[in-house]
Motif scaffolding. Sequence first.
Motif, short mmCIF file in Angstrom:
data_model
loop_
_atom_site.label_atom_id
_atom_site.label_comp_id
_atom_site.label_asym_id
_atom_site.label_seq_id
_atom_site.Cartn_x
_atom_site.Cartn_y
_atom_site.Cartn_z
N GLN A 96 50.94 55.98 9.48
CA GLN A 96 52.02 55.13 9.95
C GLN A 96 53.33 55.44 9.24
O GLN A 96 53.35 56.02 8.18
N LEU A 121 55.70 53.12 8.49
CA LEU A 121 56.36 51.93 7.96
C LEU A 121 56.26 51.98 6.44
O LEU A 121 55.18 52.19 5.89
N ASP A 172 59.40 47.97 4.42
CA ASP A 172 59.31 47.43 5.79
C ASP A 172 58.22 46.36 5.84
O ASP A 172 58.42 45.29 6.44
N ARG A 223 64.01 41.94 13.78
CA ARG A 223 63.56 43.15 13.09
C ARG A 223 62.55 42.88 11.98
O ARG A 223 61.91 43.80 11.48
N ASP A 224 62.39 41.63 11.60
CA ASP A 224 61.38 41.32 10.60
C ASP A 224 60.05 40.90 11.22
O ASP A 224 59.14 40.43 10.53
N LEU A 258 56.62 41.91 12.94
CA LEU A 258 55.73 43.06 13.16
C LEU A 258 54.86 42.77 14.38
O LEU A 258 54.15 41.76 14.41
N ARG A 314 60.27 46.20 21.32
CA ARG A 314 61.22 47.15 20.72
C ARG A 314 62.65 46.86 21.17
O ARG A 314 63.59 46.99 20.39
N LYS A 327 64.16 44.55 18.97
CA LYS A 327 64.31 45.11 17.61
C LYS A 327 63.11 44.82 16.70
O LYS A 327 63.19 45.05 15.49
N ARG A 336 59.51 45.53 14.97
CA ARG A 336 58.82 46.79 14.63
C ARG A 336 57.44 46.77 15.26
O ARG A 336 56.73 45.75 15.15
N LEU A 390 53.68 48.41 15.59
CA LEU A 390 52.61 49.26 15.06
C LEU A 390 51.49 49.30 16.10
O LEU A 390 50.95 48.24 16.47
N SER A 439 55.69 53.56 20.02
CA SER A 439 55.69 52.58 18.92
C SER A 439 56.38 53.18 17.70
O SER A 439 56.56 54.39 17.60
N ASP A 440 56.74 52.31 16.74
CA ASP A 440 57.36 52.81 15.52
C ASP A 440 56.34 53.52 14.66
O ASP A 440 56.68 54.42 13.89
#
Length: 368
Positions: free
Chosen positions: A38, A40, A44, A95-96, A98, A119, A122, A124, A126, A140-141
């Motif tokens: 991953q 992250l 993160d 953005r915080d 998951l 996304r 914003k 993240r 996984l 995905s990120d």
Amino acid sequence: EKGGHEYFMLKEIDEQPTALADTLRGHFSDGRIVLDEQRLSDQDLRDVDKVFVVACGSAYHSGLVAKYAIEHWTRLPVEVELASEFRYRDPVLDRDTLVVAVSQSGETADTLEAVRHAREQKARVLAVCNTNGAQIPRESDAVLYTHAGPEIGVASTKAFLAQIAANYLVGLALAQARGTKYPDEVAREFHELAAMPEAVRQVLGTTEQVKALGRELSEAKAVLFLGRHVGYPVALEGALKLKELAYMHAEGFAAGELKHGPIALIEPGLPVVVVMPSPKGRAVLHSKLVSNISEIQARGARTIVIAEEGDETVRPFADELIEIPAVPTLLQPLVSTVPLQVLAAEIARSRGYDVDKPRNLAKSVTVE
Ligand code: M6R
């Protein structure tokens, strides 16, 4: 290629110890959980203030199981949502957040759209995925692969167990980054997880009783499944397996909800499968379930009880007792699901159905 098995699904059920071991391999090194696939960073992970798990079908059930562990280990709120519902409301994401998108195929359209929606907001994302380079991990990120190997049977078995293990790795990585678990506690949890392939192997050695029961139940009109805590998603998964393979009406309930309605369904002879928590884990949970079983037995249900070996208190209430090895409470789904897979497959076989290719279903659902 079915390795002497009549169906891929039966082979895949037997491959579960390997699927689990392969999924865990390489993720604990120098005393730390490593999610090497991953992208992250620890920072993160530390910034995460809320977790969503989005998925469909069995993958969704793996998320429901993981919620108990991730909240307990990280003290982060975890919401588990059907991917097909998630993006049509207005989930609160930033953005915080998951978002863990769980998908065996990595191609499920509902889950892919949920990933895109997350996304755009914003968050993240996984992906927990069993298929290298599939669309969901590509969009995905980050990605954490389950290594269950190809799953051919339409009904998910080994991928489901591997998803639970992978989701737990995500939980432990978050706990480690946030410091909500000491390193020795994280190590202990990982080692308990690493002992699970052996426990699953033990369950697989004792499936004859479940198969005989499956043959007996092949004419049942309906089967209910009850559980509490992590046993509740196991009940949902057991019911899903039976619906999709045996085309039988099957319903999973949180046992505490019985008295709020479903108990009206109980009639003499109705098979009810109950997933018992360990008597050594949370005593309250266990005693509540014992009283639920006695209530349904008093109304004539045929009780089929999945309980830890040596759990004597439950014996008087079990018309059929299926024993599973003693494991930590949060890990019990990895063993208690297995007899339910075998049961559904055997009922379907007795009814003459193709357990690899149930009617109306596709292995990966690429339309919304
Ligand atoms: O490939 P995915 O994990 O995204 O698939 C999700 C569901 O379609 C899948 O789990 C389905 O519910 C299975 N047939 C259940 O056995």
